[in-house]
Design a protein around this motif. Structure first.
Motif, PDB file in Angstrom:
ATOM      1  N   UNK A 119      15.823  -5.745 -22.937  1.00  0.00           N
ATOM      2  CA  UNK A 119      14.596  -5.141 -22.429  1.00  0.00           C
ATOM      3  C   UNK A 119      14.944  -4.234 -21.250  1.00  0.00           C
ATOM      4  N   UNK A 120      14.496  -2.999 -21.316  1.00  0.00           N
ATOM      5  CA  UNK A 120      14.772  -2.056 -20.242  1.00  0.00           C
ATOM      6  C   UNK A 120      13.487  -1.744 -19.485  1.00  0.00           C
ATOM      7  N   UNK A 121      13.529  -1.959 -18.167  1.00  0.00           N
ATOM      8  CA  UNK A 121      12.367  -1.660 -17.344  1.00  0.00           C
ATOM      9  C   UNK A 121      12.252  -0.155 -17.146  1.00  0.00           C
ATOM     10  N   UNK A 122      11.051   0.350 -17.358  1.00  0.00           N
ATOM     11  CA  UNK A 122      10.815   1.781 -17.248  1.00  0.00           C
ATOM     12  C   UNK A 122      10.135   2.116 -15.933  1.00  0.00           C
ATOM     13  N   UNK A 123      10.378   3.325 -15.486  1.00  0.00           N
ATOM     14  CA  UNK A 123       9.744   3.838 -14.279  1.00  0.00           C
ATOM     15  C   UNK A 123       9.411   5.304 -14.497  1.00  0.00           C
ATOM     16  N   UNK A 124       8.833   5.922 -13.505  1.00  0.00           N
ATOM     17  CA  UNK A 124       8.496   7.340 -13.621  1.00  0.00           C
ATOM     18  C   UNK A 124       9.729   8.216 -13.791  1.00  0.00           C
ATOM     19  N   UNK A 125      10.866   7.691 -13.355  1.00  0.00           N
ATOM     20  CA  UNK A 125      12.109   8.450 -13.457  1.00  0.00           C
ATOM     21  C   UNK A 125      12.818   8.255 -14.792  1.00  0.00           C
ATOM     22  N   UNK A 126      12.283   7.403 -15.654  1.00  0.00           N
ATOM     23  CA  UNK A 126      12.888   7.170 -16.961  1.00  0.00           C
ATOM     24  C   UNK A 126      12.749   8.412 -17.834  1.00  0.00           C
ATOM     25  N   UNK A 127      13.656   8.599 -18.789  1.00  0.00           N
ATOM     26  CA  UNK A 127      13.574   9.759 -19.680  1.00  0.00           C
ATOM     27  C   UNK A 127      12.234   9.805 -20.408  1.00  0.00           C
ATOM     28  N   UNK A 128      11.771  11.014 -20.673  1.00  0.00           N
ATOM     29  CA  UNK A 128      10.462  11.175 -21.317  1.00  0.00           C
ATOM     30  C   UNK A 128      10.402  10.495 -22.683  1.00  0.00           C
ATOM     31  N   UNK A 129      11.519  10.539 -23.434  1.00  0.00           N
ATOM     32  CA  UNK A 129      11.481   9.937 -24.766  1.00  0.00           C
ATOM     33  C   UNK A 129      11.352   8.416 -24.691  1.00  0.00           C
ATOM     34  N   UNK A 130      11.756   7.820 -23.553  1.00  0.00           N
ATOM     35  CA  UNK A 130      11.568   6.386 -23.361  1.00  0.00           C
ATOM     36  C   UNK A 130      10.111   6.083 -23.018  1.00  0.00           C
ATOM     37  N   UNK A 131       9.536   6.931 -22.188  1.00  0.00           N
ATOM     38  CA  UNK A 131       8.155   6.719 -21.755  1.00  0.00           C
ATOM     39  C   UNK A 131       7.172   6.992 -22.881  1.00  0.00           C
ATOM     40  N   UNK A 132       7.542   7.901 -23.770  1.00  0.00           N
ATOM     41  CA  UNK A 132       6.620   8.354 -24.803  1.00  0.00           C
ATOM     42  C   UNK A 132       6.177   7.211 -25.716  1.00  0.00           C
ATOM     43  N   UNK A 133       7.102   6.308 -26.043  1.00  0.00           N
ATOM     44  CA  UNK A 133       6.780   5.199 -26.948  1.00  0.00           C
ATOM     45  C   UNK A 133       6.869   3.851 -26.243  1.00  0.00           C
ATOM     46  N   UNK A 134       6.653   3.858 -24.935  1.00  0.00           N
ATOM     47  CA  UNK A 134       6.732   2.617 -24.163  1.00  0.00           C
ATOM     48  C   UNK A 134       5.717   1.585 -24.633  1.00  0.00           C
ATOM     49  N   UNK A 135       4.531   2.019 -25.018  1.00  0.00           N
ATOM     50  CA  UNK A 135       3.489   1.092 -25.451  1.00  0.00           C
ATOM     51  C   UNK A 135       3.765   0.520 -26.838  1.00  0.00           C
ATOM     52  N   UNK A 136       4.417   1.307 -27.670  1.00  0.00           N
ATOM     53  CA  UNK A 136       4.643   0.880 -29.056  1.00  0.00           C
ATOM     54  C   UNK A 136       5.925   0.081 -29.252  1.00  0.00           C
ATOM     55  N   UNK A 137       6.841   0.148 -28.293  1.00  0.00           N
ATOM     56  CA  UNK A 137       8.166  -0.418 -28.524  1.00  0.00           C
ATOM     57  C   UNK A 137       8.123  -1.920 -28.778  1.00  0.00           C
TER      58      UNK A 137
END
Length: 230
Positions: A119-137
């Motif tokens: 599990x990788x914790x995301x932040x505002x500095x995370x790559x856009x492609x990670x943030x884009x599907x953060x809810x669906x992952x």
């Protein structure tokens, strides 16, 4: 300050466009995951191979479920499906431009993340492609887990059934594929690990009954033109 505000505005606009495009493509991405991770229509070869990996894990000590899943992930989702996603021209007669390639990269990364246990914790500095599907992952990760569970619960595929299935597949593709090329690729692999394969065959009772070591030796001899008599 002005440049910083402008950069922030451009970034926000870019993300809005990304989310808009994602919404348009979301159903297609979901359909892909459902199609690939559907154990109810899993090919016999997948069940047969996954059971083989489970059997190998039982023969070795300290092989946990996470390691077994990683074996399966590396052999099918990552090696096959990721390769197809990144190179659709392998199957379809299409030209992949830079925009399409970048979009496929995002889907590939999402698919790969879904297949990992970490599990990788995301932040505002995370790559856009990670943030884009953060809810669906999390949903996709659950689909991967259910896929492996579903394959494990399928009725085992016997050697006879597997041989029959492979023969049927072979007949259905007669004339479409080059058997010589396939044989050459298998030979390259077998030749690279020849000693290890022969040793494994000699130590395995099932392989001994089928004389697999002898058969492999005969095939290699033929391919290397070492056999003079039939």
């Amino acid at each position: 300050m002005k440049d910083k505000s402008m950069t922030k505005a451009i970034t926000e606009l870019y993300l809005m466009r990304l989310l808009s495009v994602k919404g348009t493509l979301q159903q297609f991405v979901d359909d892909f995951f459902h199609s690939v991770l559907c154990s109810s229509v899993g090919p016999p070869a997948v069940k047969y191979f996954f059971d083989f990996l489970d059997e190998q894990a039982q023969k070795h000590d300290n092989v946990d479920d996470q390691t077994i899943d990683m074996w399966k992930t590396s052999s099918l989702p990552l090696r096959f499906w990721v390769n197809i996603l990144r190179n659709p021209h392998f199957i379809f007669d299409i030209h992949v431009n830079e925009v399409v390639d970048a979009s496929l990269f995002v889907i590939v990364q999402t698919f790969m993340d879904a297949c990992t246990k970490s599990e990788r914790k995301l932040s505002r500095d995370s790559p856009n492609h990670k943030l884009l599907y953060a809810k669906e992952i999390s949903t996709y990760k659950k689909m991967v887990e259910d896929y492996y569970k579903g394959i494990r619960e399928m009725v085992p595929v016997s050697n006879q059934h597997m041989n029959t299935h492979l023969a049927k597949v072979s007949r259905s593709h007669t004339g479409k594929l080059s058997t010589q090329v396939a044989l050459h690729q298998l030979y390259q692999y077998a030749n690279k690990y020849y000693d290890v394969i022969i040793t494994s065959f000699d130590e395995d009772p099932a392989a001994q009954n089928k004389q697999l070591a002898l058969r492999l030796q005969q095939i290699v001899a033929v391919l290397e033109n070492k056999v003079t008599d039939p």
